[in-house]
Every structure is written in structure tokens, then in C-alpha cells.
Design a protein around this motif. Structure first.
Motif, PDB file in Angstrom:
ATOM      1  N   LEU A   1      -5.072   1.252  -5.400  1.00  0.00           N
ATOM      2  CA  LEU A   1      -3.937   1.119  -4.702  1.00  0.00           C
ATOM      3  C   LEU A   1      -2.936   1.842  -5.176  1.00  0.00           C
ATOM      4  CD1 LEU A   1      -3.048  -0.365  -1.974  1.00  0.00           C
ATOM      5  CD2 LEU A   1      -2.017  -2.061  -3.483  1.00  0.00           C
TER       6      LEU A   1
ATOM      7  N   MET B   1       0.967  -1.290   0.013  1.00  0.00           N
ATOM      8  CA  MET B   1      -0.003  -0.103  -0.033  1.00  0.00           C
ATOM      9  C   MET B   1       0.709   1.289  -0.050  1.00  0.00           C
ATOM     10  SD  MET B   1      -2.727  -0.899   3.043  1.00  0.00           S
ATOM     11  CE  MET B   1      -3.802  -2.611   2.890  1.00  0.00           C
TER      12      MET B   1
ATOM     13  N   ASP C   1     -10.102   6.232 -12.058  1.00  0.00           N
ATOM     14  CA  ASP C   1      -9.317   4.987 -12.220  1.00  0.00           C
ATOM     15  C   ASP C   1      -9.370   4.672 -13.549  1.00  0.00           C
ATOM     16  OD1 ASP C   1      -9.435   4.644  -9.419  1.00  0.00           O
ATOM     17  OD2 ASP C   1     -11.252   3.693  -9.391  1.00  0.00           O
TER      18      ASP C   1
ATOM     19  N   GLU D   1     -10.500  11.498  -7.134  1.00  0.00           N
ATOM     20  CA  GLU D   1     -10.889  10.357  -6.536  1.00  0.00           C
ATOM     21  C   GLU D   1     -10.444   8.945  -7.193  1.00  0.00           C
ATOM     22  OE1 GLU D   1     -14.259   8.277  -3.652  1.00  0.00           O
ATOM     23  OE2 GLU D   1     -14.837   9.849  -4.849  1.00  0.00           O
ATOM     24  N   THR D   2      -9.725   8.221  -6.702  1.00  0.00           N
ATOM     25  CA  THR D   2      -9.405   7.100  -7.050  1.00  0.00           C
ATOM     26  C   THR D   2      -9.318   5.714  -6.112  1.00  0.00           C
ATOM     27  OG1 THR D   2      -7.408   5.549  -7.888  1.00  0.00           O
ATOM     28  CG2 THR D   2      -7.042   7.596  -6.532  1.00  0.00           C
ATOM     29  N   THR D   3      -9.838   4.662  -6.434  1.00  0.00           N
ATOM     30  CA  THR D   3     -10.008   3.493  -5.544  1.00  0.00           C
ATOM     31  C   THR D   3      -8.748   2.675  -5.721  1.00  0.00           C
ATOM     32  OG1 THR D   3     -11.121   2.097  -7.410  1.00  0.00           O
ATOM     33  CG2 THR D   3     -12.571   3.589  -6.055  1.00  0.00           C
TER      34      THR D   3
ATOM     35  N   GLU E   1      -5.378   0.421   5.230  1.00  0.00           N
ATOM     36  CA  GLU E   1      -5.329   1.347   3.877  1.00  0.00           C
ATOM     37  C   GLU E   1      -6.004   2.607   3.680  1.00  0.00           C
ATOM     38  OE1 GLU E   1      -7.024  -0.102  -0.522  1.00  0.00           O
ATOM     39  OE2 GLU E   1      -7.540  -1.483   1.071  1.00  0.00           O
ATOM     40  N   GLU E   2      -6.889   2.711   4.676  1.00  0.00           N
ATOM     41  CA  GLU E   2      -7.631   3.992   4.475  1.00  0.00           C
ATOM     42  C   GLU E   2      -6.897   5.231   5.215  1.00  0.00           C
ATOM     43  OE1 GLU E   2     -10.243   6.906   3.750  1.00  0.00           O
ATOM     44  OE2 GLU E   2     -10.482   4.854   3.047  1.00  0.00           O
TER      45      GLU E   2
ATOM     46  N   TYR F   1      -3.226   7.739  -5.989  1.00  0.00           N
ATOM     47  CA  TYR F   1      -2.777   9.227  -6.110  1.00  0.00           C
ATOM     48  C   TYR F   1      -1.030   9.204  -6.375  1.00  0.00           C
ATOM     49  CZ  TYR F   1      -7.177  10.592  -3.875  1.00  0.00           C
ATOM     50  OH  TYR F   1      -8.475  10.744  -3.784  1.00  0.00           O
TER      51      TYR F   1
ATOM     52  N   ARG G   1      -4.192   5.994   2.299  1.00  0.00           N
ATOM     53  CA  ARG G   1      -5.000   6.474   1.349  1.00  0.00           C
ATOM     54  C   ARG G   1      -5.014   8.071   1.547  1.00  0.00           C
ATOM     55  NH1 ARG G   1      -7.642   4.924  -2.806  1.00  0.00           N
ATOM     56  NH2 ARG G   1      -8.046   2.768  -1.762  1.00  0.00           N
TER      57      ARG G   1
ATOM     58  N   GLN H   1      -1.637   9.658   1.590  1.00  0.00           N
ATOM     59  CA  GLN H   1      -1.107   9.717  -0.037  1.00  0.00           C
ATOM     60  C   GLN H   1      -2.051  10.819  -1.033  1.00  0.00           C
ATOM     61  OE1 GLN H   1      -1.535   5.755  -1.409  1.00  0.00           O
ATOM     62  NE2 GLN H   1       0.486   5.112  -0.732  1.00  0.00           N
ATOM     63  N   GLN H   2      -3.178  11.058  -0.553  1.00  0.00           N
ATOM     64  CA  GLN H   2      -3.944  11.791  -1.130  1.00  0.00           C
ATOM     65  C   GLN H   2      -3.516  13.297  -0.647  1.00  0.00           C
ATOM     66  OE1 GLN H   2      -8.102  12.737   0.599  1.00  0.00           O
ATOM     67  NE2 GLN H   2      -9.122  12.263  -1.427  1.00  0.00           N
TER      68      GLN H   2
END
Length: 279
Positions: free
Chosen positions: A189, A47, A237, A185-187, A159-160, A192, A163, A166-167
Motif C-alpha cells: 500500500l 490507500m 517490496d 513493481e510493488t504490492t 485499490e487497483e 510507489y 495503484r 500512483q504508479q
């Protein structure tokens, strides 16, 4: 001789006790943390992407902050109880050494965001937990992560946390307004990081990349309803899926037509249904 026999009997009993506690503890941990085993470090580092690490040195680490393992995550419960009799012989040897006050080398740990993952010494940590020892001596290596994982109880929560960091880094590095968060916004892994890499690889400034490449692609996807071809994915994505092709194509109009046709074919793929069609 008698003393060694006695310590062996004690160690065997302690292992069996830890094994029983591990079985019942797994049920509790499933409800409390959403997992019955330690958190695999490789899942966390995947991650993070590329992260440097540095040696911190020797220190005492609270066992309650050790939540994972580099190679034995599935052999111990979330509370470091043994999950299998295959761990018995080594676990007993470690316990006997502690009972007889024989020196043991410090465990080796990775630190990520305030939590620790065992690099070497899983059995020693497990015995320390069984004996109620609050801290272990460890050689610690810190993995670079500009955030905190403390309070995250499972991979989903970790992971959240990653994320969000990284955002934040993406917006800081690019200078984009966080008001545009929805469009980025990206889902994925490392989504960003991949968007930021796309900007750097383009050779354009972040502002020009946004206006000349990213925004036109997003508008095209929305106009042609391409995102509907990929349920559960965002337009960012889909941009990342087609980014290399759109970037490298000499004929941009041809690239767009292929891009649209590929998405249309995706939309025509049959969806799996739980219900059988009627006769």
C-alpha cells in the motif's frame, strides 16, 4: 395530533420495509459488488496517503454515486438500507420530517474520484433512497485524487485504480521509462509513493539513486535469491523493507551481509501446512 400519529405509523412501516429490503439486498450485493456494506472511507484514504481537501460548496448529488461512509459503513447496506433495528428511532424521525415537509440540513459528503462518502447524514441518505429520491442536497468537500474511481465496486477495485494513478505519478515525477515497470513493481500500500520518498530522502537525482542504490540492491537480491524468502512480495517490496537499514549503514559490505543473513533466516522459518506430517 392525528396527522402526527399517522405519519409515525407510515414511517415505522417504511423503516421495516427498508430493513427487509436491506436483508435481501445484502445477498444480491455480495454477488454483484463483493460486499454487503458501504465502503469505509478510512480504508480509501489510507490507500491515498496524505491528500489535501477543499470545500466545493452546496450542490445536488445523485444518491447512486454515494458509495461509502466515514463512520457508519457497516450499519448500512451497499444500497443504504438500514442493517439493524438500532437505527430505527433516528431513521423514523428523519422520515417523519420528510413526510411533514419540515426542512432538514444538507448532508455533508466527501468527493473522491467522482464518488461520494458520507461525512454526516447517513440516515438522511438512507431515507432518501427508501423514498426513491434521486438526489440529495449536500455540502461537498473534495479530496485531492488525480483519477477516477467511478465503476469501481469494492475496495479491491478501488485499490487497483489508486495503484494505477500512483504508479503513473511515480514515472512522471522520476522520469523513469515505463519499460522498467517490472523492476519497480510493488504490492505494498502506497508502495510507489514510498519509492519516490526514498529517492527524495537519498539526496540523489533519480538517475543516480537508481544506478548507485536501487539497482545494485535488486541485483544482490536476485543473485542471492532473497526474494524467494518473502512469498507474494516483489524485489521492490523487499528493497523497501530493508531500505532504511541499507541507507543508514556506514559499512555497506556489513549491511549487505546482514541483509543476506536476515533473508536466509526468513527462508528457514517453518511454513504452515494444511496437512499433518505422517507418523
Amino acid at each position: 395530533m392525528e396527522h402526527r400519529l399517522l405519519t409515525n405509523i407510515i414511517s415505522v412501516r417504511e423503516f421495516e420495509k427498508a430493513l427487509r429490503k436491506g436483508f435481501f439486498g445484502q445477498l444480491i450485493d455480495l454477488f454483484r459488488f463483493g460486499t454487503s456494506h458501504l465502503i469505509p472511507m478510512d480504508a480509501v484514504t489510507s490507500m491515498l496517503g496524505f491528500s489535501s481537501q477543499r470545500a466545493i460548496g452546496r450542490m445536488m448529488v445523485p444518491v447512486k454515486k454515494i458509495i461509502g461512509s466515514e463512520g457508519r459503513a457497516y450499519q448500512f447496506s451497499r444500497r443504504f438500507r438500514p442493517k439493524s433495528t438500532s437505527l430505527k428511532s433516528r431513521w423514523i424521525r428523519i422520515h417523519q420530517a420528510m413526510e411533514e415537509y419540515r426542512p432538514l440540513p444538507p448532508v455533508q459528503l466527501y468527493e473522491i474520484g467522482g464518488y461520494y462518502f458520507v461525512r454526516d447524514g447517513n440516515h438522511r441518505v438512507s431515507v432518501a433512497v427508501a423514498e426513491g429520491i434521486p438526489s440529495v442536497e449536500a455540502e461537498v468537500y473534495s479530496v485531492d485524487f488525480p483519477g477516477s474511481l467511478e465503476g469501481a465496486n469494492n475496495l479491491k477495485e478501488i485499490e487497483e485504480r489508486i495503484r494505477v494513478v500512483q504508479q503513473k505519478s511515480f514515472f512522471n515525477e522520476t522520469g523513469f521509462s515505463t519499460q522498467n515497470n517490472d523492476i519497480f513493481e510493488t504490492t505494498f500500500l502506497l508502495g510507489y509513493e514510498k519509492l519516490y520518498r526514498a529517492i527524495r530522502e537519498s539526496g540523489l537525482s533519480a538517475e543516480r539513486w537508481y544506478g548507485e542504490l536501487f539497482l545494485p540492491a535488486i541485483r544482490l537480491m536476485r543473485e542471492k535469491e532473497i526474494c524467494k524468502a518473502f512469498p507474494g512480495r516483489t524485489c521492490a517490496d523487499i528493497f523497501l523493507l530493508f531500505y532504511g537499514f541499507l541507507r543508514e549503514a556506514d559499512d555497506k559490505d556489513l549491511a549487505k551481509r546482514v541483509f543476506i543473513e536476515t533473508a536466509r533466516r526468513q527462508r528457514r522459518k517453518p511454513r504452515f501446512s494444511l496437512f499433518m506430517p505422517g507418523k
